[in-house]
Design a protein around this motif. Structure first.
Motif, PDB file in Angstrom:
ATOM      1  N   ASN A 331       0.876  -1.159   0.000  1.00 50.89           N
ATOM      2  CA  ASN A 331       0.000   0.000   0.000  1.00 50.89           C
ATOM      3  C   ASN A 331       0.919   1.216   0.000  1.00 50.89           C
ATOM      4  OD1 ASN A 331      -2.076   1.747   0.328  1.00 50.89           O
ATOM      5  ND2 ASN A 331      -2.576   1.161   2.436  1.00 50.89           N
ATOM      6  N   TRP A 385      -0.198  -5.733   2.166  1.00 55.66           N
ATOM      7  CA  TRP A 385      -0.221  -4.694   3.212  1.00 55.66           C
ATOM      8  C   TRP A 385      -1.587  -4.605   3.915  1.00 55.66           C
ATOM      9  CZ3 TRP A 385       4.494  -5.164   2.151  1.00 55.66           C
ATOM     10  CH2 TRP A 385       5.469  -4.267   2.504  1.00 55.66           C
ATOM     11  N   THR A 386      -2.669  -4.961   3.187  1.00 52.13           N
ATOM     12  CA  THR A 386      -4.002  -4.833   3.776  1.00 52.13           C
ATOM     13  C   THR A 386      -4.798  -6.114   3.523  1.00 52.13           C
ATOM     14  OG1 THR A 386      -4.924  -3.926   1.739  1.00 52.13           O
ATOM     15  CG2 THR A 386      -4.093  -2.323   3.331  1.00 52.13           C
ATOM     16  N   GLU A 387      -5.838  -6.287   4.316  1.00 49.84           N
ATOM     17  CA  GLU A 387      -6.697  -7.470   4.171  1.00 49.84           C
ATOM     18  C   GLU A 387      -7.327  -7.506   2.776  1.00 49.84           C
ATOM     19  OE1 GLU A 387      -7.182 -10.036   6.412  1.00 49.84           O
ATOM     20  OE2 GLU A 387      -5.498  -9.047   7.406  1.00 49.84           O
ATOM     21  N   ARG A 388      -7.732  -6.311   2.295  1.00 50.09           N
ATOM     22  CA  ARG A 388      -8.453  -6.299   1.019  1.00 50.09           C
ATOM     23  C   ARG A 388      -7.562  -6.681  -0.165  1.00 50.09           C
ATOM     24  NH1 ARG A 388      -7.130  -0.963   1.941  1.00 50.09           N
ATOM     25  NH2 ARG A 388      -6.079  -0.026   0.157  1.00 50.09           N
ATOM     26  N   GLN A 389      -6.225  -6.662   0.036  1.00 43.09           N
ATOM     27  CA  GLN A 389      -5.329  -7.064  -1.060  1.00 43.09           C
ATOM     28  C   GLN A 389      -5.077  -8.573  -1.090  1.00 43.09           C
ATOM     29  OE1 GLN A 389      -2.367  -4.148   0.411  1.00 43.09           O
ATOM     30  NE2 GLN A 389      -1.939  -3.734  -1.743  1.00 43.09           N
TER      31      GLN A 389
END
Ligand code: NAD
Ligand code: USQ
Length: 398
Positions: A331, A385-389
């Protein structure tokens, strides 16, 4: 001088230990070998065949006649052992490399985030508290990161640590001062380095500790004059998706015929330095310690900036490699400019090793030589870096 090298078995710490020993300093390596355990955890290893630390130290003794001592301890956990060593040995300087240094590793899971925070913050704080408790007047030189600044610029060069500001007081008077450049970390790992800065500022102010913080860019290359002396002294070369840094990854990928993994558009601009210049910078920093009572001395330890896609094109042009633009697991800004001051090291006499001069040599002398050791399944960067990725989350890149 007598120097403790915390993290002296690592990628930067090992060649620094050899370099300082070659200069005639008495070197004691302190390391808990956690980096070697992380290789076991990730089932990935150095492209170069690094030897056990005991073999490395024996090889150094046989090659040069110089002895480097080793103490295995966890700087973040074994406070009293560290304190006793400082009290008994009374080092002139401590170089602190002993932190978990990979941004992707620090983002893998909450367990990895917590380990990175526990390890890095406690390691740095333990060193500072132990120096104070010991009463020994030690110069502490710490390896920080360019990433504490974030990678943007407000149309100016990033200064060396401190930002000049002007404040208008309630009576309309203009007051000038310098503050720590506003921190803007891009990962949990980088965040620990911004917190380290506050520890340093506090201990320099409260206890008059002498501290140098080196804000280093991405280190590339492998060999130094000293690691070149004997194959058993070879430095580590990380290429896996967590620990491999961008330029060394591209060099290795070119050598094994793997398309160069540019994240996103490759518009990210970063600062770089060759490992030979890292060890020289540490030498220069140790020769010029701050006085007691001085604020933390901050130097930007980098020599050039490059955009990731330009690096890929450069490596491709020199080697014939293909370039692949892959989804960015991080991110971060897709495009950024980066202008950085590094006058302090240039004024001290640093003569930078340029990318242009050293790239091809690195491909042939290291990446191609050890290409047969590569495990290509370890190349993709899977830490997001994030859950949505995360792969499989609807509407997001897999
Ligand atoms: P590395 O992981 O190769 O080496 C770190 C060493 O510290 C390892 O040998 C590890 O076993 C040891 N260590 C970690 N935690 C410890 C603890 N609690 N107690 C004792 N030993 C411990 O990393 P590196 O690439 O050599 O980086 C060294 C330092 O330089 C890091 O602080 C990193 O943030 C900084 N830095 C590195 C780069 C780079 O590109 N490699 C760039 C900028 C800054
Ligand atoms: N990148 C790619 N492809 C890859 C690997 C990385 O495009 O295969 C991109 C990343 O997305 C990022 C840039 O290259 O934009 C740099 O990534 P990196 O892994 O080379 O470097 P970074 O994660 O920033 O960390 C490294 C060291 C760290 C040090 C830091 C200095 O691991 O210890 O603090 O460089 S700096 O980048 O200046 O903050």
């Amino acid at each position: 001088m007598k120097v403790f090298i915390l993290g002296g078995d690592g990628f930067c710490g090992w060649p620094t230990s050899l370099h300082l020993s070659a200069l005639g300093h008495e070197v004691v390596i302190i390391d808990n070998l956690s980096r070697r355990n992380i290789d076991n955890e990730l089932e990935a290893g150095s492209l170069t065949p690094i030897q056990y630390l005991g073999t490395r130290l024996q090889a150094w003794k046989e090659t040069t006649g110089q002895e480097i001592r080793f103490e295995r301890l966890d700087v973040a956990q074994h406070y009293h052992r560290l304190l006793t060593l400082i009290e008994e040995e009374r080092p002139d300087a401590i170089v602190h490399f002993a932190e978990q240094r990979a941004a992707p590793y620090s983002m893998k899971s909450s367990a990895h985030k917590r380990y990175t925070v526990d390890n890095n913050l406690n390691a740095t704080h333990n060193v500072l508290a132990a120096i104070v408790e010991s009463g020994v007047d030690v110069h502490l030189a710490h390896l920080g990161t360019m990433g504490v600044y974030g990678y943007g610029t407000a149309g100016m060069k990033i200064p060396e640590g401190y930002l000049p500001i002007e404040v208008t007081t309630d009576d309309g008077e203009k007051v000038r001062q310098e503050i720590l450049y506003p921190p803007n970390p891009g990962s949990i790992y980088h965040m620990t380095k911004t917190q380290d800065q506050l520890f340093f500022a506090y201990y320099a102010k409260n206890d008059q500790l002498r501290i140098t913080d080196l804000h280093q860019g991405i280190v590339w290359g492998t060999h130094t004059k000293e690691t070149d002396l004997d194959e058993r002294l070879v430095n580590r070369f990380d290429y896996d998706g967590d620990y491999g840094t961008v330029l060394n990854r591209f060099l290795m990928q070119a050598a094994v015929g793997y398309p160069l993994t540019v994240h996103g558009t490759g518009g990210q601009t970063r600062a770089f330095i060759h490992i030979r210049d890292t060890v020289r910078c540490i030498e220069l920093a140790l020769e010029t310690p701050p006085e007691r009572g001085e604020r933390v001395r901050i130097l930007n330890q980098m020599t050039e900036t490059h955009r990731v896609r330009d690096l890929a094109e450069l490596v491709a042009a020199q080697t014939g490699a293909e370039v692949a633009y892959v989804d960015n697991p991080r991110n971060e800004d897709a495009e950024n400019d980066l202008h950085v001051k590094n006058d302090l090291f240039l004024d001290l006499g640093l003569e930078p090793t340029t990318l242009e001069g050293g790239l091809l040599d690195e491909v042939t002398s290291v990446a191609r030589k050890y290409a047969h050791r590569a495990d290509l399944s370890k190349i993709p960067s899977t830490s997001t870096w994030t859950e949505r990725q995360k792969p499989g989350v609807p509407g997001e890149p897999a």
